[in-house]
Design a protein around this motif. Structure first.
Motif, PDB file in Angstrom:
ATOM      1  N   GLN A 167       0.828  -1.207   0.000  1.00 38.37           N
ATOM      2  CA  GLN A 167       0.000   0.000   0.000  1.00 38.37           C
ATOM      3  C   GLN A 167       0.866   1.263   0.000  1.00 38.37           C
ATOM      4  O   GLN A 167       1.985   1.263   0.538  1.00 38.37           O
ATOM      5  N   MET A 168       0.332   2.335  -0.587  1.00 44.73           N
ATOM      6  CA  MET A 168       1.061   3.599  -0.684  1.00 44.73           C
ATOM      7  C   MET A 168       0.183   4.746  -0.184  1.00 44.73           C
ATOM      8  O   MET A 168      -1.008   4.801  -0.495  1.00 44.73           O
ATOM      9  N   THR A 169       0.789   5.655   0.575  1.00 46.45           N
ATOM     10  CA  THR A 169       0.120   6.874   1.026  1.00 46.45           C
ATOM     11  C   THR A 169       1.022   8.040   0.645  1.00 46.45           C
ATOM     12  O   THR A 169       2.115   8.197   1.214  1.00 46.45           O
ATOM     13  N   LEU A 170       0.591   8.835  -0.336  1.00 45.39           N
ATOM     14  CA  LEU A 170       1.463   9.832  -0.960  1.00 45.39           C
ATOM     15  C   LEU A 170       0.764  11.178  -1.103  1.00 45.39           C
ATOM     16  O   LEU A 170      -0.471  11.234  -1.184  1.00 45.39           O
ATOM     17  N   THR A 171       1.546  12.236  -1.158  1.00 43.38           N
ATOM     18  CA  THR A 171       0.986  13.568  -1.385  1.00 43.38           C
ATOM     19  C   THR A 171       1.173  13.989  -2.842  1.00 43.38           C
ATOM     20  O   THR A 171       2.171  13.640  -3.476  1.00 43.38           O
ATOM     21  N   PHE A 172       0.196  14.732  -3.332  1.00 39.56           N
ATOM     22  CA  PHE A 172       0.227  15.278  -4.697  1.00 39.56           C
ATOM     23  C   PHE A 172      -0.372  16.685  -4.661  1.00 39.56           C
ATOM     24  O   PHE A 172      -1.096  17.030  -3.720  1.00 39.56           O
ATOM     25  N   GLN A 173      -0.074  17.455  -5.703  1.00 39.99           N
ATOM     26  CA  GLN A 173      -0.837  18.684  -5.880  1.00 39.99           C
ATOM     27  C   GLN A 173      -2.317  18.329  -5.899  1.00 39.99           C
ATOM     28  O   GLN A 173      -2.704  17.285  -6.431  1.00 39.99           O
ATOM     29  N   LYS A 174      -3.146  19.186  -5.338  1.00 42.61           N
ATOM     30  CA  LYS A 174      -4.585  18.905  -5.245  1.00 42.61           C
ATOM     31  C   LYS A 174      -5.170  18.543  -6.609  1.00 42.61           C
ATOM     32  O   LYS A 174      -5.972  17.612  -6.733  1.00 42.61           O
ATOM     33  N   GLU A 175      -4.755  19.260  -7.652  1.00 40.21           N
ATOM     34  CA  GLU A 175      -5.285  19.015  -9.001  1.00 40.21           C
ATOM     35  C   GLU A 175      -4.898  17.627  -9.501  1.00 40.21           C
ATOM     36  O   GLU A 175      -5.703  16.930 -10.127  1.00 40.21           O
ATOM     37  N   VAL A 176      -3.665  17.199  -9.219  1.00 37.41           N
ATOM     38  CA  VAL A 176      -3.212  15.856  -9.630  1.00 37.41           C
ATOM     39  C   VAL A 176      -3.994  14.793  -8.867  1.00 37.41           C
ATOM     40  O   VAL A 176      -4.409  13.781  -9.437  1.00 37.41           O
ATOM     41  N   ALA A 177      -4.222  15.025  -7.574  1.00 36.83           N
ATOM     42  CA  ALA A 177      -4.994  14.083  -6.766  1.00 36.83           C
ATOM     43  C   ALA A 177      -6.422  13.947  -7.308  1.00 36.83           C
ATOM     44  O   ALA A 177      -6.984  12.847  -7.340  1.00 36.83           O
ATOM     45  N   GLN A 208     -12.043  16.390 -14.344  1.00 33.99           N
ATOM     46  CA  GLN A 208     -10.634  16.043 -14.103  1.00 33.99           C
ATOM     47  C   GLN A 208     -10.276  14.642 -14.613  1.00 33.99           C
ATOM     48  O   GLN A 208      -9.132  14.205 -14.470  1.00 33.99           O
ATOM     49  N   ARG A 209     -11.235  13.935 -15.189  1.00 26.25           N
ATOM     50  CA  ARG A 209     -10.966  12.590 -15.720  1.00 26.25           C
ATOM     51  C   ARG A 209      -9.851  12.664 -16.759  1.00 26.25           C
ATOM     52  O   ARG A 209      -9.896  13.499 -17.685  1.00 26.25           O
ATOM     53  N   VAL A 261      -8.095   3.739  -5.335  1.00 25.31           N
ATOM     54  CA  VAL A 261      -7.456   5.035  -5.102  1.00 25.31           C
ATOM     55  C   VAL A 261      -8.397   5.913  -4.287  1.00 25.31           C
ATOM     56  O   VAL A 261      -9.541   6.145  -4.680  1.00 25.31           O
ATOM     57  N   GLU A 262      -7.899   6.418  -3.169  1.00 26.04           N
ATOM     58  CA  GLU A 262      -8.739   7.218  -2.270  1.00 26.04           C
ATOM     59  C   GLU A 262      -8.083   8.576  -2.030  1.00 26.04           C
ATOM     60  O   GLU A 262      -6.931   8.658  -1.605  1.00 26.04           O
ATOM     61  N   ASN A 263      -8.847   9.643  -2.288  1.00 26.18           N
ATOM     62  CA  ASN A 263      -8.396  11.003  -1.971  1.00 26.18           C
ATOM     63  C   ASN A 263      -8.757  11.255  -0.506  1.00 26.18           C
ATOM     64  O   ASN A 263      -9.916  11.468  -0.168  1.00 26.18           O
ATOM     65  N   CYS A 264      -7.769  11.193   0.386  1.00 28.15           N
ATOM     66  CA  CYS A 264      -8.029  11.174   1.836  1.00 28.15           C
ATOM     67  C   CYS A 264      -8.413  12.541   2.401  1.00 28.15           C
ATOM     68  O   CYS A 264      -9.453  12.686   3.035  1.00 28.15           O
ATOM     69  N   GLU A 276       2.086  27.455  -4.326  1.00 33.23           N
ATOM     70  CA  GLU A 276       0.982  28.203  -4.923  1.00 33.23           C
ATOM     71  C   GLU A 276      -0.300  27.390  -4.972  1.00 33.23           C
ATOM     72  O   GLU A 276      -1.355  27.917  -5.331  1.00 33.23           O
ATOM     73  N   VAL A 277      -0.219  26.101  -4.652  1.00 32.69           N
ATOM     74  CA  VAL A 277      -1.385  25.217  -4.725  1.00 32.69           C
ATOM     75  C   VAL A 277      -1.559  24.471  -3.412  1.00 32.69           C
ATOM     76  O   VAL A 277      -0.635  24.382  -2.597  1.00 32.69           O
ATOM     77  N   ASP A 278      -2.759  23.931  -3.212  1.00 35.83           N
ATOM     78  CA  ASP A 278      -3.010  23.065  -2.059  1.00 35.83           C
ATOM     79  C   ASP A 278      -2.506  21.657  -2.377  1.00 35.83           C
ATOM     80  O   ASP A 278      -2.247  21.309  -3.536  1.00 35.83           O
ATOM     81  N   VAL A 279      -2.386  20.851  -1.340  1.00 36.21           N
ATOM     82  CA  VAL A 279      -1.832  19.499  -1.468  1.00 36.21           C
ATOM     83  C   VAL A 279      -2.867  18.502  -0.961  1.00 36.21           C
ATOM     84  O   VAL A 279      -3.606  18.784  -0.013  1.00 36.21           O
ATOM     85  N   ALA A 280      -2.948  17.342  -1.608  1.00 36.24           N
ATOM     86  CA  ALA A 280      -3.875  16.296  -1.171  1.00 36.24           C
ATOM     87  C   ALA A 280      -3.114  15.012  -0.873  1.00 36.24           C
ATOM     88  O   ALA A 280      -2.090  14.714  -1.493  1.00 36.24           O
ATOM     89  N   VAL A 281      -3.631  14.260   0.097  1.00 35.63           N
ATOM     90  CA  VAL A 281      -3.056  12.963   0.471  1.00 35.63           C
ATOM     91  C   VAL A 281      -3.885  11.866  -0.191  1.00 35.63           C
ATOM     92  O   VAL A 281      -5.112  11.843  -0.064  1.00 35.63           O
ATOM     93  N   VAL A 282      -3.215  10.976  -0.932  1.00 34.21           N
ATOM     94  CA  VAL A 282      -3.897   9.923  -1.696  1.00 34.21           C
ATOM     95  C   VAL A 282      -3.381   8.559  -1.243  1.00 34.21           C
ATOM     96  O   VAL A 282      -2.173   8.362  -1.086  1.00 34.21           O
TER      97      VAL A 282
END
Length: 385
Positions: free
Chosen positions: A205-215, A226-227, A240-243, A256-262
């Protein structure tokens, strides 16, 4: 960087490590390991340590913009990231790009058995070594690039599980630099498809951060704005879960952007049972013209000679409406397209190696060549007049 896995070496004094890291910055990158003194601590808790902010000041660390570095200092947020990975007590964890060690502290506090830290930037090694000394026998530090590090030997063999079993007690966690996050997740998705790399141990399993738009792209459903290629490639291989979202102001310096944990959990059975390269080629072609009908992208799978006929054959056999936009296609649409394209490639192997962009470049080059060869003839005719 050496291709062979790094060998543990004796832990040098902290001051020596600091001097060594400065020297390392001026020479070709190499991979090495620092192993903490062996021994285990029951009911492990980190001893009092300087704060992450104090570590940054102590070692004069500055986030490098060219490396897309952003530090997360709030341990409540790092704890929240680590909780998304699930139960980590006695687990083996690989943290990617630990930097000054905020998430590292939260992982160690979760009671892990072993923590492997892979850090490319030598400036962070002394601060991470401090954490290694505070957690005897638990931390292994590798100075190297995660894109080239051989994950096949990162964990003990006894942790391996069959693919059909529950995921192994192995986790990958990381606050990824924006510049590396997309190529890294594509690389790991290919590893999932092949069941190699970190997935040689099972459904890691992986828990990673991405730019919000990428997540949002990674988790987007059919029909959503965003598909994208990332949506299909990740969701056909993983759950895949956007946490949750971390506001940009929580980081230093503020991006300049927010970050999401996926969070990613590889599926027992992929939704498209074809080789990664074939699926990636079909999906990339479809999304090449995302605002147009899907017919326009799908036809780039075929050479100009016979393109229309073959495109119609593919779409008819796959039962896909040619007037749908790429983001409207479901996973079953992509599965049908990939399965049908595979049959067409089996009948004509030259199809799979065909490259639409190469054909375009060749046509442009030939156009320029013809134009340059016709100019002398025109000048000659003008001279005769």
């Amino acid at each position: 960087m050496a291709s062979a896995p790094a060998q543990p070496v004796a832990l040098p004094p902290l001051t020596d490590a600091l001097d060594g890291s400065m020297r390392a910055a001026g020479r070709k990158e190499q991979e090495f390991c620092l192993m903490a003194v062996s021994g285990k601590v029951a009911g492990f808790h980190l001893p009092p340590l300087p704060t992450v902010g104090e570590i940054i000041k102590l070692f004069r660390l500055k986030a490098q913009k060219q490396l897309s570095q952003n530090f997360l200092l709030d341990l409540r947020l790092t704890d929240k990231i680590v909780r998304q990975a699930g139960e980590l007590k006695n687990a083996h964890v690989c943290e990617v790009g630990p930097g000054p060690g905020g998430i590292t502290r939260s992982i160690l506090s979760a009671g892990v058995e072993q923590l492997l830290l892979i850090e490319k930037d030598a400036r962070f090694i002394p601060g991470l070594q401090m954490l290694s000394e505070a957690a005897p026998g638990k931390v292994r530090i590798v100075h190297g690039d995660i894109l080239t590090y051989k994950m096949e030997k990162a964990f003990p063999k006894h942790l391996k599980k069959n693919w059909e079993d529950e995921p192994p007690d192995i986790h990958i966690i990381g606050n990824l630099p924006f510049s590396v996050s997309t190529p890294l997740i594509i690389k790991w998705l290919e590893n999932v498809s092949r069941k190699d790399g970190p997935f040689i141990y099972g459904r890691t399993q992986m828990t990673l951060t991405f730019q919000k738009e990428v997540a949002e792209r990674l988790t987007a459903n059919p029909g959503g704005k965003q598909r994208s290629r990332l949506s299909v490639m990740s969701q056909h291989l993983c759950t895949v879960e956007n946490c949750f979202v971390i506001p940009g102001q929580a980081f230093v310096p503020k991006p300049e952007v927010d970050v999401a944990v996926v969070h990613f959990t590889p599926l027992v059975q992929p939704k498209i049972e074809q080789p990664f390269e074939l699926v990636e080629k079909v999906v990339r072609s479809v999304f090449q013209f995302r605002r147009k009908y899907c017919f326009r992208g799908i036809e780039t799978l075929f050479p100009e000679n016979g393109r229309l006929k073959r495109t119609e054959q593919l779409m008819m056999t796959a039962n896909v409406d040619p007037t749908l936009r790429p983001f409207q296609l479901s996973m079953s649409h992509f599965r049908n397209l990939c399965n049908t394209y595979r049959k067409m490639c089996d009948e004509d192997p030259s199809l799979f190696v065909y490259n639409y962009r190469e054909e375009l470049r060749h046509k442009k080059m030939m156009g320029r060549l013809l134009k340059s060869t016709s100019q002398p003839k025109q000048i000659e005719e003008e001279d005769q007049l």
